[in-house]
Design an enzyme around this catalytic site. Structure first.
Site, mmCIF file in Angstrom:
data_model
loop_
_atom_site.group_PDB
_atom_site.id
_atom_site.type_symbol
_atom_site.label_atom_id
_atom_site.label_comp_id
_atom_site.label_asym_id
_atom_site.label_seq_id
_atom_site.Cartn_x
_atom_site.Cartn_y
_atom_site.Cartn_z
ATOM 1 N N SER A 150 0.830 -1.201 0.000
ATOM 2 C CA SER A 150 0.000 0.000 0.000
ATOM 3 C C SER A 150 0.873 1.263 0.000
ATOM 4 C CB SER A 150 -0.882 0.014 1.249
ATOM 5 O OG SER A 150 -0.059 0.022 2.407
ATOM 6 N N CYS B 259 2.647 -7.023 1.607
ATOM 7 C CA CYS B 259 1.669 -6.355 2.469
ATOM 8 C C CYS B 259 0.873 -7.444 3.166
ATOM 9 C CB CYS B 259 0.759 -5.487 1.599
ATOM 10 S SG CYS B 259 -0.584 -4.687 2.476
ATOM 11 N N CYS C 299 3.033 -6.286 10.084
ATOM 12 C CA CYS C 299 2.787 -5.323 9.013
ATOM 13 C C CYS C 299 4.159 -4.932 8.487
ATOM 14 C CB CYS C 299 2.052 -4.107 9.582
ATOM 15 S SG CYS C 299 1.962 -2.694 8.468
#
Ligand code: DGL
Length: 313
Positions: free
Chosen positions: A46, A108, A218
């Protein structure tokens, strides 16, 4: 990195009037070339987080050409709805295939958790995803209490729940959504007093509960490792799966006969692409990866956004 990064924007090597190199592509040229070993590996996130995976890939596979896409126009994904994330992941995957990518690394956790199964069915190239390191945490934790920091979408996904069921065993996982962390890193803030306070509010309850291990669920979060260390000292072992992802990519390339034959000298600099604001992409590539490469703005419409634009027009 212990301090906030200098947020002054850097200019691309060949700046267009607005300071970026605009390149427009559509997914309609997808699947026109059969990928070969000399083709690039596509890596996407992202935003800036996937650069932590790209760093590990370059260390493991220095001969590979890389195209990185930061979907900065739509970051963060972590609080988006499922259809939106699937739509973006597919659009970017198709765009990377059109650029000749031989393998796609979905760097991601959020996009992997929510949409990798769907995207794998639709793309003609192998995919490598990332997922929180529940398995290594469960095998390393001595206190049998581990924390997981990840996005809300990752934590609520069936894929993550399945990971816990399969690998947690007798280890208790304290799952904490990292609200606000991706936004800070996208601003190149990895150590401001505000960010530190936010991180403390997530980490202190884990320490209080006896955790000795922290899963960075993450790909943005490895950029916070120095600040996390300042807060927790050596009380938590940090689990980052980027090296494991790079090794998995190596296996996938070998299994498919797609490994580049040249060494580091033969590989060009990575191609860095972004869909929104790219100044921070170049800055992080330069500061954290020591790569001085131009960045390109690219236009990757998705079905949903194209429909919305048509509706507004
Ligand atoms: N790097 C992404 C991940 O690993 C960040 C998600 C987001 O954009 O919120 O989940």
């Amino acid at each position: 990195m212990t301090a906030q990064l200098d947020a002054s924007p850097l200019m691309p090597a060949n700046p267009a009037p607005d300071g970026v190199t605009p390149v427009s592509h559509t997914a309609s040229d997808a699947q026109t070339r059969a990928p070969a070993a000399a083709s690039p590996v596509g890596v996407f996130d992202s935003g800036l987080g996937g650069l932590s995976v790209l760093r590990a890939v370059r260390a493991q596979l220095p001969g590979e050409s890389l195209i990185y896409v930061a979907d900065s126009a739509y970051a963060p994904y972590g609080e988006r709805d499922d259809d939106f994330i699937a739509d973006r992941t597919l659009a970017i995957g198709e765009w990377l295939v059109a650029q000749g990518a031989k393998v796609l690394v979905v760097a991601c956790n959020t996009a992997t958790a929510q949409s990798i199964a769907l995207v794998r069915e639709r793309l003609p190239i192998p995919l490598v995803g990332v997922e929180p390191g529940v398995k290594p945490a469960a095998s390393q934790s001595i206190t049998r209490v581990a924390g997981v920091l990840a996005t809300q979408v990752t934590l609520r996904s069936a894929r993550f729940q399945d990971l816990l069921e399969r690998y947690a065993g007798d280890c208790r996982f304290l799952c904490q959504p990292g609200h606000g962390l991706v936004q800070a890193i996208e601003r190149c803030d990895v150590g401001s007093p505000e960010l530190r306070k936010l991180l403390e509010s997530y980490l202190q309850p884990m320490l209080d509960a006896g955790a000795d291990t922290l899963v960075l669920g993450c790909t943005h979060y490895p950029f916070l490792d120095a600040t996390i260390r300042e807060i927790v000292g050596d009380r938590l072992t940090l689990i980052d799966t980027s090296v494991a992802v790079a090794r998995q990519l190596e296996r996938v390339l070998d299994q498919n006969g797609l490994r580049a034959s040249g060494g580091a000298d033969a590989a060009p600099l990575p191609r860095f692409c972004f869909t929104g604001d790219g100044a921070h992409l170049q800055q992080v590539a330069s500061t954290l990866l020591q790569i001085e490469a131009p960045v390109e703005r690219v236009n990757i419409p998705s079905r949903r956004t194209a429909t919305l634009v048509a509706h507004v027009a």
